[in-house]
Motif scaffolding. Structure first.
Motif, PDB file in Angstrom:
ATOM      1  N   MET A 159       0.848  -1.163   0.000  1.00 34.17           N
ATOM      2  CA  MET A 159       0.000   0.000   0.000  1.00 34.17           C
ATOM      3  C   MET A 159       0.894   1.226   0.000  1.00 34.17           C
ATOM      4  SD  MET A 159      -2.753   1.481   2.707  1.00 34.17           S
ATOM      5  CE  MET A 159      -2.323   0.573   4.076  1.00 34.17           C
ATOM      6  N   THR A 163       1.272   5.110   0.819  1.00 32.96           N
ATOM      7  CA  THR A 163       0.663   6.158   1.613  1.00 32.96           C
ATOM      8  C   THR A 163       1.609   7.345   1.674  1.00 32.96           C
ATOM      9  OG1 THR A 163      -0.351   4.463   2.993  1.00 32.96           O
ATOM     10  CG2 THR A 163      -0.306   6.687   3.877  1.00 32.96           C
ATOM     11  N   HIS A 175       3.113  -1.559  16.998  1.00 32.40           N
ATOM     12  CA  HIS A 175       2.484  -0.242  17.127  1.00 32.40           C
ATOM     13  C   HIS A 175       3.485   0.885  16.885  1.00 32.40           C
ATOM     14  CE1 HIS A 175      -1.712  -1.001  17.962  1.00 32.40           C
ATOM     15  NE2 HIS A 175      -1.303  -2.089  18.585  1.00 32.40           N
ATOM     16  N   LEU A 207       3.408   1.222  13.226  1.00 36.82           N
ATOM     17  CA  LEU A 207       2.163   1.905  12.846  1.00 36.82           C
ATOM     18  C   LEU A 207       2.224   3.396  13.163  1.00 36.82           C
ATOM     19  CD1 LEU A 207      -0.444  -0.761  14.006  1.00 36.82           C
ATOM     20  CD2 LEU A 207       0.094  -0.118  11.637  1.00 36.82           C
ATOM     21  N   GLY A 239      -1.590   5.413   8.398  1.00 36.41           N
ATOM     22  CA  GLY A 239      -2.321   4.838   7.286  1.00 36.41           C
ATOM     23  C   GLY A 239      -1.930   3.403   6.961  1.00 36.41           C
ATOM     24  N   MET A 240      -0.853   2.923   7.546  1.00 36.70           N
ATOM     25  CA  MET A 240      -0.437   1.540   7.300  1.00 36.70           C
ATOM     26  C   MET A 240      -1.389   0.592   8.017  1.00 36.70           C
ATOM     27  SD  MET A 240       3.196  -0.367   8.114  1.00 36.70           S
ATOM     28  CE  MET A 240       4.084   0.338   6.742  1.00 36.70           C
ATOM     29  N   GLU A 241      -1.714  -0.505   7.375  1.00 40.05           N
ATOM     30  CA  GLU A 241      -2.568  -1.527   7.973  1.00 40.05           C
ATOM     31  C   GLU A 241      -1.777  -2.329   9.009  1.00 40.05           C
ATOM     32  OE1 GLU A 241      -5.813  -2.000   7.336  1.00 40.05           O
ATOM     33  OE2 GLU A 241      -5.825  -0.329   5.926  1.00 40.05           O
ATOM     34  N   ALA A 242      -2.452  -2.778  10.062  1.00 39.45           N
ATOM     35  CA  ALA A 242      -1.799  -3.560  11.123  1.00 39.45           C
ATOM     36  C   ALA A 242      -1.176  -4.842  10.573  1.00 39.45           C
ATOM     37  CB  ALA A 242      -2.793  -3.883  12.236  1.00 39.45           C
ATOM     38  N   ASP A 243      -1.820  -5.470   9.593  1.00 45.89           N
ATOM     39  CA  ASP A 243      -1.276  -6.691   9.009  1.00 45.89           C
ATOM     40  C   ASP A 243       0.082  -6.429   8.351  1.00 45.89           C
ATOM     41  OD1 ASP A 243      -1.445  -9.530   8.081  1.00 45.89           O
ATOM     42  OD2 ASP A 243      -1.491  -8.541   6.115  1.00 45.89           O
ATOM     43  N   MET A 244       0.221  -5.306   7.661  1.00 47.66           N
ATOM     44  CA  MET A 244       1.492  -4.958   7.020  1.00 47.66           C
ATOM     45  C   MET A 244       2.562  -4.690   8.076  1.00 47.66           C
ATOM     46  SD  MET A 244       3.453  -4.549   4.461  1.00 47.66           S
ATOM     47  CE  MET A 244       2.304  -4.693   3.108  1.00 47.66           C
TER      48      MET A 244
END
Length: 188
Positions: free
Chosen positions: A1, A3, A51, A54, A59-64
């Motif tokens: 993704m 961002t 975290h 993050l 904007g980064m997804e937790a899975d990434m």
């Protein structure tokens, strides 16, 4: 993704090892080889590091972020036993930075893995960046029995995944020095 980065890019970095002063784990204590790098941390420790990734990458997804931390742990596990030549990808470097910010955890983790891996700032030089350095690191990680997430280990010019880390890490002759030096490695 992809961002946009709302925060200024941090200064570039590299890695080097030096004299640790362990307070959480002693140099003689080593962790057993985990089945996965994720097993190196408790759930609370892993969540804290994730975290941090993050927080540094809005904007980064937790899975990434989780995937990045897992591969940073694999990188660290192998780098702690390898005197030189390993370089993280730009994306995995973000996870390494997050681990380092958890200083007590990072120190204990390094010492348990075989040696403290320092991270020393180094200005990026686009002409000196090589996908071959990343490929050699991936090969070393896989040879150690870990799997890598190929999307996280692309060349230095790749921008598929946007992260805050903007570092240059030295190639095979780079300044990674592990303390204590792995058995069988000559001193410099």
């Amino acid at each position: 993704m992809s961002t946009p980065q709302p925060h200024p890019v941090p200064p570039p970095c590299t890695s080097k090892q030096g004299d640790p002063k362990p307070s959480v784990a002693s140099a003689g204590t080593t962790l057993p080889a985990p089945v996965t790098p994720r097993a190196l941390l408790s759930d609370a420790q892993f969540t804290g590091v994730m975290h941090t990734v993050l927080d540094n990458n809005p904007g980064m997804e937790a899975d990434m972020a989780s995937r990045i931390v897992v591969d940073a742990l694999a990188f660290l596990a192998v780098a702690a036993r390898t005197p030189q030549g390993l370089v993280p990808s730009r994306v995995v470097d973000e996870g390494w930075h997050a681990l380092i910010l958890h200083t007590h955890l990072y120190q204990a983790l390094c010492m348990g893995l075989g040696g403290f891996v320092h991270h020393v700032p180094e200005r990026p030089d686009p002409g000196a960046r090589s996908h071959g350095d990343v490929e050699r690191t991936v090969a070393a990680i896989e040879a150690a029995g870990y799997s890598v997430d190929a999307d996280l280990w692309r060349g230095p010019e790749d921008s598929l995944i946007t992260v805050a880390a903007s570092c240059q890490h030295s190639g095979p002759e780079g300044p990674i020095v592990i303390i204590p030096r792995p058995k069988g490695q000559a001193g410099q």
